[in-house]
Design a protein around this motif. Structure first.
Motif, PDB file in Angstrom:
ATOM      1  N   THR A 122      54.631  18.081  35.508  1.00  0.00           N
ATOM      2  CA  THR A 122      54.124  17.814  36.853  1.00  0.00           C
ATOM      3  C   THR A 122      52.684  18.295  36.991  1.00  0.00           C
ATOM      4  OG1 THR A 122      56.305  17.899  37.886  1.00  0.00           O
ATOM      5  CG2 THR A 122      54.423  18.376  39.299  1.00  0.00           C
ATOM      6  N   VAL A 123      52.369  19.446  36.412  1.00  0.00           N
ATOM      7  CA  VAL A 123      51.004  19.978  36.481  1.00  0.00           C
ATOM      8  C   VAL A 123      50.034  19.044  35.762  1.00  0.00           C
ATOM      9  CG1 VAL A 123      49.511  21.914  35.876  1.00  0.00           C
ATOM     10  CG2 VAL A 123      51.843  22.338  36.658  1.00  0.00           C
ATOM     11  N   LEU A 124      50.403  18.577  34.574  1.00  0.00           N
ATOM     12  CA  LEU A 124      49.538  17.650  33.839  1.00  0.00           C
ATOM     13  C   LEU A 124      49.319  16.363  34.630  1.00  0.00           C
ATOM     14  CD1 LEU A 124      50.987  18.098  30.235  1.00  0.00           C
ATOM     15  CD2 LEU A 124      48.742  18.842  31.042  1.00  0.00           C
ATOM     16  N   GLU A 125      50.379  15.866  35.245  1.00  0.00           N
ATOM     17  CA  GLU A 125      50.266  14.637  36.043  1.00  0.00           C
ATOM     18  C   GLU A 125      49.289  14.822  37.197  1.00  0.00           C
ATOM     19  OE1 GLU A 125      53.130  11.690  38.744  1.00  0.00           O
ATOM     20  OE2 GLU A 125      53.977  13.422  37.698  1.00  0.00           O
ATOM     21  N   TYR A 126      49.412  15.927  37.915  1.00  0.00           N
ATOM     22  CA  TYR A 126      48.548  16.136  39.083  1.00  0.00           C
ATOM     23  C   TYR A 126      47.109  16.471  38.673  1.00  0.00           C
ATOM     24  CZ  TYR A 126      51.908  15.449  42.763  1.00  0.00           C
ATOM     25  OH  TYR A 126      52.783  14.859  43.644  1.00  0.00           O
ATOM     26  N   LEU A 127      46.930  17.142  37.559  1.00  0.00           N
ATOM     27  CA  LEU A 127      45.568  17.343  37.075  1.00  0.00           C
ATOM     28  C   LEU A 127      44.907  16.006  36.767  1.00  0.00           C
ATOM     29  CD1 LEU A 127      46.052  20.414  34.693  1.00  0.00           C
ATOM     30  CD2 LEU A 127      44.826  20.386  36.865  1.00  0.00           C
ATOM     31  N   GLY A 128      45.715  15.052  36.262  1.00  0.00           N
ATOM     32  CA  GLY A 128      45.195  13.705  36.029  1.00  0.00           C
ATOM     33  C   GLY A 128      44.801  13.031  37.325  1.00  0.00           C
ATOM     34  N   TYR A 129      45.648  13.137  38.357  1.00  0.00           N
ATOM     35  CA  TYR A 129      45.317  12.554  39.659  1.00  0.00           C
ATOM     36  C   TYR A 129      44.062  13.200  40.254  1.00  0.00           C
ATOM     37  CZ  TYR A 129      49.814  10.094  39.968  1.00  0.00           C
ATOM     38  OH  TYR A 129      50.882   9.254  39.759  1.00  0.00           O
ATOM     39  N   PHE A 130      43.938  14.524  40.089  1.00  0.00           N
ATOM     40  CA  PHE A 130      42.791  15.239  40.649  1.00  0.00           C
ATOM     41  C   PHE A 130      41.510  14.991  39.866  1.00  0.00           C
ATOM     42  CE2 PHE A 130      45.908  18.656  42.313  1.00  0.00           C
ATOM     43  CZ  PHE A 130      46.084  17.950  43.490  1.00  0.00           C
TER      44      PHE A 130
END
Length: 642
Positions: A379-387
């Motif tokens: 989840t952290v990797l996914e949101y870092l991608g979105y950010f």
């Protein structure tokens, strides 16, 4: 893309073979064969950097339906040719229904050939009466163009349009019926605007526009180009461009103009730089990168990850009050699907430290991400991608980094043996630890979690049904910083304890009882007897509600002799109103998690010197230093603002 297959279709006599010959020879070729064999056109021919390495042209005849179906199913794009009113009508009545019946969904470039035969027809008439009705009716039609094989007019352009229909399709971007950008394209461009607006003032300044140009197209933009763009936007949409820069509405209008004027490769240049695919979804390698995590290892934020999240917090704390309110959080999560589902399930921001207004502080913000990284790094990797980690425009650093550089994997925790007893070894590079708090209902577990987050004690009792979680940083002796995750399981206590993977992810058990309730301690004795696997984990026994009158426990064994029989320290007496006692408990929990040998039941006790010289106490400073620096960074930021 290495190659593109272009299948040329249409009725007999519309000039398909003549178009191919005119393209290759660059002049009209009379008396050519009925069907030209397959041709391979090299990249240099099209003179476009966006072209594939080579393009394969396939001529067809409508009389050979078997061959036509075979080629269409292998094609990337269809070059559909007509030449008069009859063959024009056949486009909607025969050809497109035929393609649909084959089960293909290919872009179609419609070509009106042989325009040299009737030069009295105005191009505007063809556009309004022939092209636009078909564009609005059939989503497959990517573009329309008028050609003449005899005069070699627009033949190269038609060929390039076929290539571009594959490499830079207009269909995902623009809706001809609505005369506007499509919703997915708007969403993607809004996210890009968000990432490029470095100061989050709602405008792309001249500097930010130049950086966007350089990032996407590797060339700069002079002041005249900037002036032309801004003046064009201001003329069409007043207020969309000013001395501050171009706002979001103007940025969308600019890209709409590119689509309407046939410059959609410019839009794709922007989108693909920010890792968007033809479906206008972000590439999987950005949101879901591969990251190897070894068994018995954990995942934590790296210094780069902490710094990125600190910068993100400071950027969106617009009122400089040291907390992110609901509006600021909403804006921060704008380019993502919203606050992660796991955060909602943990009742964020109640799971972390907040200020008096209930807004999440920097301390709580970093703690929440540290916990999420430990429990669910995907989840952290996914949101870092979105950010846009690694994608945000930064004048000082243009190097893009994978999101995995924001995380680090700790060393594997191994098991040791002490006579006939196994225990976990020390891992010195861990700074995030997971604690399960177990105990009878009403013993004060929830109050302990609230005190852990610095909240006032509430005498109102409400039984815990759903699991609760809290995370905060713990300062150890010597100033070392760690994060401790404390989970209260509620009615799921039995199910979690029986789940071996849940126990494996637990670093320490906090076994709590109510010192003012004489029936309380027996619960822990029964729990340990019922679940022998609990003895594999380090444990800390806690007597809660120590500010109340202590009661003699009606148990098979008294707390002190019982813990002594396990070679563990006696229970710590804790009260939510005694801050010093809480600090002692938290330090002991972290020490037990970091050095399991000192707190695993039934192990031979260590000498005092061994405890004092634990590897954890010697070697876990790096991440703690980063957290301290983050706090100093924040203090310096606010002092500078005053």
């Amino acid at each position: 893309m290495d190659s593109i297959r272009v299948v040329v279709c249409g009725d007999e006599g519309v000039g398909k073979s003549s178009l191919i010959a005119s393209l290759v020879k660059e002049k009209f070729v009379p008396n050519i064969q009925h069907v030209i064999p397959e041709l391979v056109v090299p990249r240099d021919f099209s003179n476009s950097s966006h072209s594939p390495n080579f393009t394969i042209l396939i001529d067809t005849t409508p009389s050979d339906m078997f061959s036509l179906q075979y080629e269409v199913r292998k094609a990337d794009v269809i070059w559909l040719v007509y030449s008069d009113h009859y063959t024009y009508e056949r486009i909607s009545l025969y050809w497109i229904p035929t393609f649909r019946s084959m089960g293909v969904n290919l872009p179609i470039v419609l070509c009106n050939n042989q325009i040299d035969l009737d030069k009295t027809v105005e191009p505007e008439t063809v556009l309004t009466e022939e092209f636009i009705p078909l564009l609005r009716e059939f989503k497959e039609i990517e573009a329309c163009i008028r050609c003449s094989a005899k005069e070699n007019y627009n033949v190269n352009q038609a060929f390039y349009t076929c290539q571009r229909a594959v490499t830079h399709p207009i269909t995902p971007l623009y809706d001809y019926k609505e005369s506007n950008l499509k919703p997915l394209a708007i969403r993607a461009l809004k996210r890009i605007f968000y990432l490029c607006d470095r100061d989050q003032d709602g405008f792309l300044s001249d500097e930010e526009l130049v950086q966007l140009q350089e990032k996407c197209f590797h060339k700069t933009m002079d002041i005249n180009e900037l002036f032309l763009i801004k003046s064009t936007l201001e003329t069409s949409i007043p207020g969309s461009a000013s001395d501050k820069g171009v706002n979001e509405e103007g940025f969308l209008a600019l890209n709409k103009l590119y689509a309407e004027t046939g410059r959609h490769e410019t839009i794709w240049g922007i989108l693909r730089t920010f890792h968007y695919m033809d479906s206008l979804s972000i590439e999987d390698k950005v949101l879901y990168p591969k990251m190897d995590v070894w068994p018995n290892s954990s995942v934590e934020l790296s210094p780069k990850g902490y710094q990125f999240l600190v910068d993100l917090f400071l950027l969106f704390d617009k009122d400089n009050d040291g907390g992110l309110n609901e509006e600021e959080l909403s804006r921060l999560f704008y380019p993502s699907p919203g606050i992660p589902q796991s955060w909602k399930e943990s009742n964020f921001p109640r799971s972390v430290v907040c200020n008096e207004q209930g807004d999440v502080t920097l301390q709580g913000w970093l703690a929440q991400w540290a916990m999420t990284t430990f429990l669910d790094c995907k989840t952290v990797l996914e949101y870092l991608g979105y950010f846009g980690y690694g994608d945000r425009l930064d004048g000082n650093n243009r190097t893009e980094e994978p999101t995995t550089s924001a995380l680090r994997v700790t060393r594997q925790r191994k098991t040791r043996r002490n006579k006939n007893k196994t225990y976990r070894s020390t891992v010195a590079d861990r700074t995030v630890f997971n604690c399960l708090i177990l105990g009878p209902p009403g013993c004060g577990k929830t109050s302990l979690l609230e005190s852990f987050l610095g909240r006032q004690y509430s005498p109102a009792y409400s039984p815990t049904i759903q699991p609760k979680i809290a995370v905060n940083n713990v300062e150890l002796k010597g100033g070392k910083q760690c994060y401790l995750i404390v989970q209260e399981l509620g009615e799921l206590e039995g199910a979690v304890i029986e789940n071996s993977s849940k126990l494996d992810s637990c670093d320490v058990l906090c076994l709590a009882y109510d010192s003012s309730d004489p029936e309380s301690f027996q619960y822990l004795i029964d729990l340990r007897a019922k679940y022998p696997d609990l003895d594999k984990l380090p444990c800390v026994y806690v007597a809660l509600k120590a500010d109340l009158d202590r009661q003699q426990q009606r148990a098979d064994q008294m707390p002190e002799p019982y813990t002594r029989s396990l070679n563990l320290p006696p229970p710590l007496h804790i009260s939510s109103s005694w801050a010093s006692s809480l600090s002692e408990l938290l330090s002991q929990l972290v020490e037990a998690a970091a050095n399991p040998k000192i707190a695993t039941p039934c192990l031979d006790p260590e000498s005092e010197s061994e405890v004092l010289m634990s590897p954890f106490a010697i070697g876990c400073g790096a991440m703690g230093f980063m957290m301290i620096m983050s706090v100093w960074y924040l203090k310096g930021y606010f002092l500078a603002r005053r």
